[in-house]
Design an enzyme around this catalytic site. Structure first.
Site, short mmCIF file in Angstrom:
data_model
loop_
_atom_site.label_atom_id
_atom_site.label_comp_id
_atom_site.label_asym_id
_atom_site.label_seq_id
_atom_site.Cartn_x
_atom_site.Cartn_y
_atom_site.Cartn_z
N GLY A 30 1.35 -10.44 4.46
CA GLY A 30 2.03 -11.61 3.91
C GLY A 30 3.35 -11.84 4.59
O GLY A 30 3.68 -11.23 5.62
N ILE A 46 -5.19 -4.04 4.40
CA ILE A 46 -5.88 -4.94 3.48
C ILE A 46 -5.45 -6.38 3.70
O ILE A 46 -6.28 -7.29 3.79
CB ILE A 46 -5.60 -4.53 2.02
CG1 ILE A 46 -6.13 -3.12 1.75
CG2 ILE A 46 -6.22 -5.52 1.05
CD1 ILE A 46 -5.78 -2.58 0.38
N ALA A 47 -4.13 -6.61 3.78
CA ALA A 47 -3.62 -7.98 3.89
C ALA A 47 -2.23 -7.95 4.47
O ALA A 47 -1.53 -6.93 4.43
CB ALA A 47 -3.62 -8.67 2.52
N MET A 85 6.32 -11.12 3.54
CA MET A 85 7.35 -10.09 3.34
C MET A 85 6.83 -8.68 3.56
O MET A 85 7.61 -7.76 3.79
CB MET A 85 7.92 -10.20 1.92
CG MET A 85 8.74 -11.46 1.69
SD MET A 85 9.33 -11.58 0.00
CE MET A 85 7.86 -11.98 -0.88
N ALA A 86 5.52 -8.48 3.45
CA ALA A 86 5.01 -7.11 3.52
C ALA A 86 3.57 -7.12 3.99
O ALA A 86 2.88 -8.14 3.97
CB ALA A 86 5.11 -6.46 2.13
N THR A 87 3.12 -5.94 4.40
CA THR A 87 1.72 -5.71 4.73
C THR A 87 1.18 -4.69 3.75
O THR A 87 1.85 -3.69 3.44
CB THR A 87 1.57 -5.18 6.16
OG1 THR A 87 2.13 -6.14 7.08
CG2 THR A 87 0.11 -4.94 6.51
N VAL A 88 -0.01 -4.94 3.22
CA VAL A 88 -0.62 -4.06 2.23
C VAL A 88 -1.74 -3.26 2.90
O VAL A 88 -2.58 -3.82 3.61
CB VAL A 88 -1.17 -4.87 1.04
CG1 VAL A 88 -1.78 -3.93 0.00
CG2 VAL A 88 -0.07 -5.71 0.41
N ASP A 96 7.79 -15.10 -9.02
CA ASP A 96 6.81 -15.61 -8.06
C ASP A 96 5.40 -15.56 -8.69
O ASP A 96 4.47 -14.99 -8.12
CB ASP A 96 6.85 -14.78 -6.78
CG ASP A 96 6.19 -15.51 -5.60
OD1 ASP A 96 5.96 -16.73 -5.70
OD2 ASP A 96 5.90 -14.84 -4.59
N LYS A 123 2.32 -0.90 0.00
CA LYS A 123 2.93 -2.16 0.42
C LYS A 123 4.14 -1.81 1.28
O LYS A 123 5.14 -1.26 0.80
CB LYS A 123 3.36 -2.98 -0.79
CG LYS A 123 4.10 -4.26 -0.41
CD LYS A 123 4.14 -5.26 -1.55
CE LYS A 123 2.82 -5.93 -1.73
NZ LYS A 123 2.87 -7.11 -2.61
#
Length: 637
Positions: free
Chosen positions: A27, A24-25, A29-32, A141, A47
């Site tokens: 970032g 999906i996305a 720190m993580a990939t979703v 955040d 995540k």
């Protein structure tokens, strides 16, 4: 090149349970990923932390701890965490999948929102943060990228505690700062410390952006933006967008005060003020919103990073904040001096004066119905009215499990999504229905069972007992007794007559036992005489045996002694010493058993008591007249 196809995790199953469908996305720190929970057959968001973070044991430990804390946070405006684990050494979260878009997507499309609409998005965000603060969790955040807008209009906050987990990694041990620069509080910039008031600051910055379409601070570098958080004051939104109500200006200014002590204490306090403002705010004027399309869009706050990307700053760089960095940008004009303090004071008065009626507000004009089942009806009604609902208390309904005076059920059901001033009907419990035990004496066992069932009670234990007065098969008594009030469905024991029981007649004298049997209704009495060592006339056998159920029409055969001619008792021999040891036996018939025993023992006799009908009076005695001193006298009661 299709990055989804190139992603090695797509198509794999994590921990033998979560099938990775697509990415999906990605970032900082993580990939979703979009995934499927094959065990529960539901769609989830996965995540997966970047491998560089997963290699740090401190991060993994903190990550697992934060995941457990967030999983306990059950709130309709928080994206739920279902599970956490590791796959090939990489930590991951299995979370609720939310179909929709982010608040950042909405801002890109719309530019800015009207005051009322901005509050309708901010209120559920504050409700989620407030629930977290009450549970001791800090988001750290807060930003539009972490606010999800579902397709059905709900608002949900994601990524609680992730920044805290990252702070524990080796990357931060030389003093780094985690967060998105545009929303960082001054204390996070200068000390790295974050508490509930830091989330309030970020929420205030986000509300400013919703109202104006711009973040309050722009800069060429992350350092220049961080500098402005520490040294500048956020301008009232109305200075950029005329028509923003002064009270809403005050709320933004109070939430973004550089001094944490002058902000609302936590998101709950800010929520109170936001709810109060929303109630008094008119509908947004569409003509004012039309300027949004002509309003220049703000440039990204930090050009090197994608919008909303979490940024890492070395805290060592912030030590130069005692003086401005090279060529810092000039701060925008803002409403300062007494006017600003007036607005801040107004916001704080609102926070202090408004009750917690809006605690559970969700998106827009809709709220989730609180779960009041099981609560005291008056307290539940007060809570619902305090949240803005109209409350109707219906007629009480009997219930076996819910105590009288507590909410049995409600309409709409708990967690239903309704308008904030909707009507809620509370149905109280009247407790269990009370039923009087009916009179069962004289009924058969089956009749008694039917009578109890008709009344709403149950037949439990059945005890049989002989009776000389109640015919066989009829109920002698019930426990509890007739007239006692029991809960509906209560249990009742009964005692059923076995009819007369043949008593133990052994040792009685013929004339006494024959008279007693005829008085009780036994007419068919057969006497058989037999030589025996027992005194003449004493019963030495009986049929039916003792304690056998009998009918009054049944024959009763008594075998009595004729003696054996041997004169076993000295006073019957005619000896000259025949009267030597004979004494008068007190006649204790119809006396109390204990008194009779005392009289006989006082006269020097031993006493044996047998049960005849279970009474407390002596019915028969043997022998009567004279007997040797120290001999045994038998009493029947």
């Amino acid at each position: 090149m299709d990055t989804t196809l190139a992603d090695p995790l797509v198509g794999q199953t994590l921990d033998g349970r979560y099938r990775v469908e697509s990415r999906i996305a990605r970032g900082g720190m993580a990939t979703v990923y979009l995934g499927t929970d094959t065990r529960l057959e539901r769609t989830v968001a996965l995540k997966v932390m970047h491998s560089t973070l997963a290699q740090d044991p401190d991060f993994v430990r903190r990550f697992i701890g934060e995941a457990k804390s967030v999983a306990k946070l059950s709130h309709p405006n928080v994206v739920s965490v279902y599970d956490q684990g590791a796959h090939d050494g990489v930590a991951y979260l299995a979370m609720e999948y939310v179909a929709g878009r982010t608040l950042r997507d909405l801002l890109r499309e719309r530019g800015r929102l009207g005051p009322r609409e901005a509050l309708e998005i901010t209120i559920p965000v504050l409700a989620a943060l407030g629930a977290a603060h009450q549970a001791g969790l800090i988001h750290r955040d807060v930003k539009p990228e972490n606010v999800l807008l579902t397709d059905d209009g709900r608002v949900k906050v994601v990524d609680f505690g992730l920044a805290r987990a990252v702070e524990s990694t080796n990357q931060t041990r030389t003093g780094v700062l985690i967060g998105t620069i545009a929303y960082l509080s001054p204390e996070q910039v200068t000390t790295g410390h974050a508490d509930a008031r830091s989330d309030v600051y970020a929420a205030g910055i986000m509300l400013f952006e919703l109202l104006t379409g711009h973040q309050p601070y722009n800069g060429e570098t992350p350092m220049s933006v961080a500098y402005r958080h520490v040294h500048d004051t956020v301008s009232p939104p109305s200075s950029l967008v005329p028509g923003v109500p002064p009270a809403l200006d005050g709320l933004v200014c109070a939430a973004t005060d550089r001094d944490p002590d002058r902000r609302p204490a936590d998101a709950s306090a800010m929520l109170v003020a936001a709810v109060s403002l929303h109630k008094s705010m008119p509908e947004d004027d569409p003509s004012l919103l039309s300027v949004a399309a002509a309003t220049p869009r703000a440039q990204p706050t930090v050009p090197p990073s994608p919008a909303g990307q979490t940024t890492v700053l070395n805290r060592g760089d912030t030590t130069v904040f005692s003086g401005p960095p090279a060529a810092p940008p000039a701060p925008r004009g803002f409403l300062g001096g007494p006017k600003r303090w007036l607005l801040v004071t107004l916001a704080l008065v609102l926070v202090a004066g408004v009750g917690f009626s809006g605690w559970w507000f969700t998106s827009g004009r809709y709220v989730y119905v609180p779960d009041l089942v099981g609560q005291d009806v008056d307290a539940a009604a007060a809570e619902a009215r305090g949240q803005g609902f109209t409350v109707v208390i219906g007629n009480a309904v009997h219930d076996l499990k819910v105590k009288s005076g507590r909410v049995l059920r409600m309409d709409p059901q708990p967690q239903a999504r309704v308008l904030h001033d909707a009507k809620i009907t509370l149905i109280p419990s009247a407790g269990p229905r009370k039923i009087e035990v009916p009179k069962l004496e004289g009924l058969t066992q089956d009749q008694a069972r039917e009578a109890l069932a008709k009344a709403g009670l149950k037949l439990d234990d059945v005890r049989n007992q002989g009776s000389n007065t109640v015919p066989r098969g009829q109920v002698i008594s019930s426990r509890p007794a007739a007239g006692t009030r029991l809960n509906e469905g209560g249990k009742v024991d009964i005692t059923v007559s076995q009819g007369p029981l043949m008593p133990d007649l052994m040792g009685m004298m013929r004339d006494q036992v024959e008279q007693w049997l005829r008085e009780r209704g036994f007419q068919n009495i057969v006497i058989v005489e037999q030589q025996d060592d027992a005194p003449p006339g004493q019963v030495i056998a009986q049929d039916p045996p003792a304690w056998r159920p009998v009918a009054f029409t049944d024959p009763v055969q008594l075998t009595v002694s004729k003696g054996n001619g041997g004169f076993p008792w000295p006073w019957l021999r005619g000896d000259k010493d025949k009267d030597k040891d004979l004494v008068d036996v007190p006649d204790t018939r119809f006396k109390n058993v204990s008194d009779a025993r005392s009289d006989l023992q006082a006269a020097g006799f031993k006493v044996k008591v047998k049960s005849l009908v279970g009474g407390n009076l002596v019915k028969m005695q043997s022998p009567l007249g004279k007997a040797p001193r120290g001999s045994q006298i038998t009493l029947w009661s």
